[in-house]
Scaffold this active site. Structure first.
Site, mmCIF file in Angstrom:
data_model
loop_
_atom_site.group_PDB
_atom_site.id
_atom_site.type_symbol
_atom_site.label_atom_id
_atom_site.label_comp_id
_atom_site.label_asym_id
_atom_site.label_seq_id
_atom_site.Cartn_x
_atom_site.Cartn_y
_atom_site.Cartn_z
ATOM 1 N N GLU A 17 0.846 -1.191 0.000
ATOM 2 C CA GLU A 17 0.000 0.000 0.000
ATOM 3 C C GLU A 17 0.877 1.233 0.000
ATOM 4 O O GLU A 17 1.892 1.288 0.699
ATOM 5 C CB GLU A 17 -0.904 0.017 1.239
ATOM 6 C CG GLU A 17 -1.828 -1.180 1.370
ATOM 7 C CD GLU A 17 -3.027 -1.095 0.450
ATOM 8 O OE1 GLU A 17 -3.332 0.028 -0.015
ATOM 9 O OE2 GLU A 17 -3.656 -2.136 0.206
ATOM 10 N N VAL A 23 -0.263 -0.902 -4.661
ATOM 11 C CA VAL A 23 0.761 -1.150 -5.670
ATOM 12 C C VAL A 23 0.822 -2.648 -5.981
ATOM 13 O O VAL A 23 0.845 -3.478 -5.069
ATOM 14 C CB VAL A 23 2.147 -0.661 -5.200
ATOM 15 C CG1 VAL A 23 3.184 -0.847 -6.305
ATOM 16 C CG2 VAL A 23 2.069 0.805 -4.781
ATOM 17 N N ASP A 132 8.925 14.605 -0.383
ATOM 18 C CA ASP A 132 8.632 13.528 0.579
ATOM 19 C C ASP A 132 9.779 12.517 0.597
ATOM 20 O O ASP A 132 9.565 11.311 0.501
ATOM 21 C CB ASP A 132 7.310 12.844 0.233
ATOM 22 C CG ASP A 132 6.763 12.016 1.402
ATOM 23 O OD1 ASP A 132 7.210 12.252 2.549
ATOM 24 O OD2 ASP A 132 5.916 11.139 1.167
#
Length: 333
Positions: A17, A23, A132
């Site tokens: 996830e 995914v 990120d």
């Protein structure tokens, strides 16, 4: 989902996830190439403005072409679902490896981190910020391949208001102070996140370990990171100085670019090796066999890290040091 055909791709198995959705591993049936297929979460797919933001971002991300960045192949819609198809990297996340093997020895961390910096610099030169950067967004293989993933995802999540605190977009453990304050940010904000990741690679701990998000934000804004010596590992002071500069509170005190960061890290590692080579043989042997003690300021809490509990004052970190050879075994697999 397994066995399903979407576009030119057949879904083979679930991988995990992600922030944007689930995914899967798949294969391009036309050219028989393995791919990673990300299915957007339903709540994202139902927001037209977010999907359009994602499509626009995909156009930009498709310009990235670098061996240190996972390539974006396609973004398309089938029925009510949206799919993102990326390069499949047959390895593991840096986050998972740190969890399993503990801190990475400097001699392995330096070349791995240099590859990460090269990929980030390529993106920065194209005007693309990651926003990120964290170990979960870095893939490694035993063949020495290093890939940075999920460029631009944080900005898209921000458009969907899927943030952790107000308008803060990204992962709080690695986020730069200016982004917490909502100020203008640039490549140097990614540099801060890179510094936090290097700190974690070397120590097995994030720079600030706090029990709640407010305390975490205050630490990023006001507190210096604890010295790496507190963890009882033989990290060269030259390397520590580079990591601490990247973690400077003010943008102007950090490295201007990822290339500058890479040059400083390479120079620090060379200086450390030269210094150790000049040390008397007996001193080198003593340093190699010693089990250092972690240090911590008086009154500092015994908090949980991402990978375990910070050792109490005066407790040797033998188990962590003993796990170092596992990195060599993994790399040789």
């Amino acid at each position: 989902m397994t066995g399903r055909i979407v576009g030119n791709y057949k879904v083979l198995e679930k991988l995990g996830e992600g922030g944007m959705g689930t995914v899967f591993k798949g294969i391009d049936v036309m050219v028989e190439r393995e791919v990673a297929i990300k299915v957007l979460r339903p709540e994202i797919a139902r927001q037209p403005e977010v999907v359009e933001r994602f499509r626009s971002e995909a156009v930009t991300l498709a310009r990235l072409n670098h061996p240190g960045i996972a390539t974006l192949f396609s973004f398309f819609r089938q029925g009510d679902e949206f799919f993102m198809v990326m390069e499949f990297v047959p390895g593991r996340t840096l986050e998972g490896l740190l969890r399993d093997f503990g801190p990475m020895p400097v001699e392995q961390a330096a070349p791995v981190f240099a590859k990460i910096l090269a990929g980030i610099e390529h993106a920065h030169q194209l005007g693309i910020l990651h926003r990120d950067i964290k170990p979960a967004n870095v893939m490694l293989t035993t063949a020495g391949v290093v890939k940075v993933t999920d460029f631009g995802i944080a900005r898209i999540l921000g458009a969907a208001r899927m943030t952790r605190q107000g308008n803060i977009v990204g992962t709080l453990e690695y986020i730069a102070p200016e982004r917490i304050k909502g100020e203008d940010h640039d490549a140097r904000s990614d540099i801060y996140s890179l510094g936090a990741m290097l700190y974690e690679m070397l120590s097995g701990h994030i720079p600030f370990e706090r029990e709640n998000e407010y305390a975490m934000m205050q630490a990023h804004l006001m507190e210096p990171p604890p010295p790496l010596t507190r963890f009882g590992l033989n990290i060269p002071p030259e390397i520590e100085a580079v990591a601490m500069r990247a973690l400077a509170k003010r943008q102007e005190d950090r490295f201007p670019t990822a290339t500058d960061f890479a040059v400083a890290l390479a120079a620090a590692w060379s200086q450390a090796q030269a210094r150790l080579a000049r040390a008397p043989k007996e001193a080198r042997a003593a340093a190699a066999s010693a089990t250092p003690k972690p240090t911590r300021a008086a009154g500092e809490p015994d908090t949980m890290s991402r990978y375990g509990r910070t050792p109490p004052v005066g407790t040797a970190v033998g188990p962590v040091v003993a796990r170092k050879p596992a990195w060599a075994l993994w790399a040789a697999a």
